[in-house]
Scaffold this active site. Structure first.
Site, PDB file in Angstrom:
ATOM      1  N   CYS B  61       0.870  -1.180  -0.005  1.00 60.13           N
ATOM      2  CA  CYS B  61      -0.192  -0.086   0.160  1.00 60.13           C
ATOM      3  C   CYS B  61       0.945   1.250   0.005  1.00 60.13           C
ATOM      4  O   CYS B  61       1.739   1.154   0.879  1.00 60.13           O
ATOM      5  CB  CYS B  61      -0.808  -0.005   1.250  1.00 60.13           C
ATOM      6  SG  CYS B  61      -1.736   1.614   1.564  1.00 60.13           S
ATOM      7  N   CYS B 175      -0.031   4.509  -6.223  1.00 59.92           N
ATOM      8  CA  CYS B 175      -1.325   3.840  -5.598  1.00 59.92           C
ATOM      9  C   CYS B 175      -1.443   2.256  -6.196  1.00 59.92           C
ATOM     10  O   CYS B 175      -1.632   2.229  -7.293  1.00 59.92           O
ATOM     11  CB  CYS B 175      -2.524   4.568  -5.790  1.00 59.92           C
ATOM     12  SG  CYS B 175      -4.048   3.654  -4.897  1.00 59.92           S
TER      13      CYS B 175
END
Lengths: 261, 261
Positions: B61, B175
């Site tokens: 992440c 992302c």
């Protein structure tokens, strides 16, 4: 964040009341989470409000209203708890002429079937079609309220549904984020569909409930007072919240709290 | 959910390894939350993985890598912890010819300035421009990977940036949700821009680290084994996760856990 559209409607209708608003920003959005998780979060959040001495709790979130209203009402009794589903369902039933009602909402609200249940409890001959419109939440928080992107998303979600006949003549904005996207949604569904904004209908229901219980306040100022709690980043709460409240929020008025402990 | 793009890349590169994946679906997304909150959540999540006996932790992440990598590495030592930022920064610096790099990411990653810091630590003459693209997260989770809506959003976020000159010649998908939107992003930025996918670059970095530490496994099967934990709704994890993993996930393989207690 979307609950601020409900606060906006409440403050406009009840300018003598004092409002305490809690945004569970550390765990949002509720719309993609399970009923069990939303129930647990909502219970923690409302307990904090009860500790603030509020006289009534408004669950200004369709997902939490859809899956957690009964447990909340039981846990918080005797403090009255009002959700956004029942007022929206009433308004939709009153508005429709062809008995076809569309409900747009989060994944969680759609899955909970709260609107179809509430609508059919009022009138069992209603044809209710639901559409989860999860991307609308992010579009609203980005402030893309009248963007081409939002119109394109509305077309993808709703275009085929309103090509009719027999198209619904009434649509419930079943997520508190969606009122700020009303103009973009209107471009897709046309001018003839009645749009039920659960923020407005909930504010009316709260005013009625306060009056019925003799709990209203007639002696406040001309502007409703507001205090804000957020469980994460007061800065983001103030910045994004302004989209939904329709006026600036001073970050100094937002108190950071921790519901996890 | 986006971390599954990293798992996909890892499994393709390291077919002999066994992977344990934890998706903190009860509290996602991390991308709009504060550094403090993401640190607390990431620490709880990785402790669960450590208890499973893993030999290495990959923080799949960008937001958590941007704001929590150092505290995680300290807390989990001696288990090595690898984030997605450093590999992406390295790949971008290697790829650019005009020293102009665009980074698209969540609000939290952009605010943490982790990519500009990592890139400039490698080469101090780089011109880095960041764009938070928060709506991309929702578009990816909706599965609108090549939709007109996604192209319109990409145009709104990136159109002006790539009208150039001097336009960036390299873009970091900062992302883990974004690799599934690569085709739509490509329509806006054109064919000449190098796209750095932090999932691919992280998988390479993990392979290198395992080899360097002599921790690799050469005796597994030809298909990497995977176990999944989710903190909410295994059903949604399996359904939405398939978009990012690029293959179906059997809901029976997803174990529900509670990090809150």
């Amino acid at each position: 964040m979307g609950g601020l559209t409900v606060l906006r409607a409440l403050a406009a209708r009840l300018p003598n009341e004092a409002f305490v608003y809690l945004g569970d920003t550390a765990r949002l959005p509720y719309g993609t989470k399970s009923a069990e998780t939303v129930q647990a979060y909502a219970l923690q959040a409302t307990r904090h409000l009860i500790a603030e001495g509020v006289k009534m709790v408004v669950v200004a979130c369709n997902t939490a209203s859809a899956v957690a209203l009964d447990p909340l009402a039981k846990a918080l009794a005797p403090v009255p708890v009002i959700g956004v589903i029942e007022p929206g369902a009433r308004a939709a039933v009153a508005a429709t002429r062809n008995r076809r009602i569309a409900v747009i909402a989060t994944e969680g609200t759609v899955k909970g079937e709260a609107y179809p249940s509430a609508i059919r409890a009022l009138r069992d001959d209603m044809d209710v079609v639901q559409r989860p419109c999860q991307v609308f939440v992010a579009l609203a928080e980005e402030g893309w309220t009248e963007s081409d992107v939002t119109v394109a998303a509305a077309e993808l979600y709703l275009g085929s549904l309103f090509e009719g006949p027999p198209a619904p003549d009434t649509i419930v904005l079943g997520c508190t984020h969606f009122p700020v996207l009303a103009a973009a949604i209107r471009q897709v569904i046309g001018d003839d569909v009645t749009m039920v904004d659960s923020a407005e209908t909930t504010a009316a229901a709260v005013a009625d409930a306060l009056a019925a219980k003799g709990m209203g306040n007639d002696n406040g100022g001309s502007d409703a007072s507001m205090r804000f709690f957020a469980t994460d980043s007061p800065e983001r709460f103030a910045r994004v919240g302004a989209i939904f409240l329709g006026r600036p929020i001073d970050v100094a008025d937002v108190e950071l709290i921790d519901l996890r402990s």
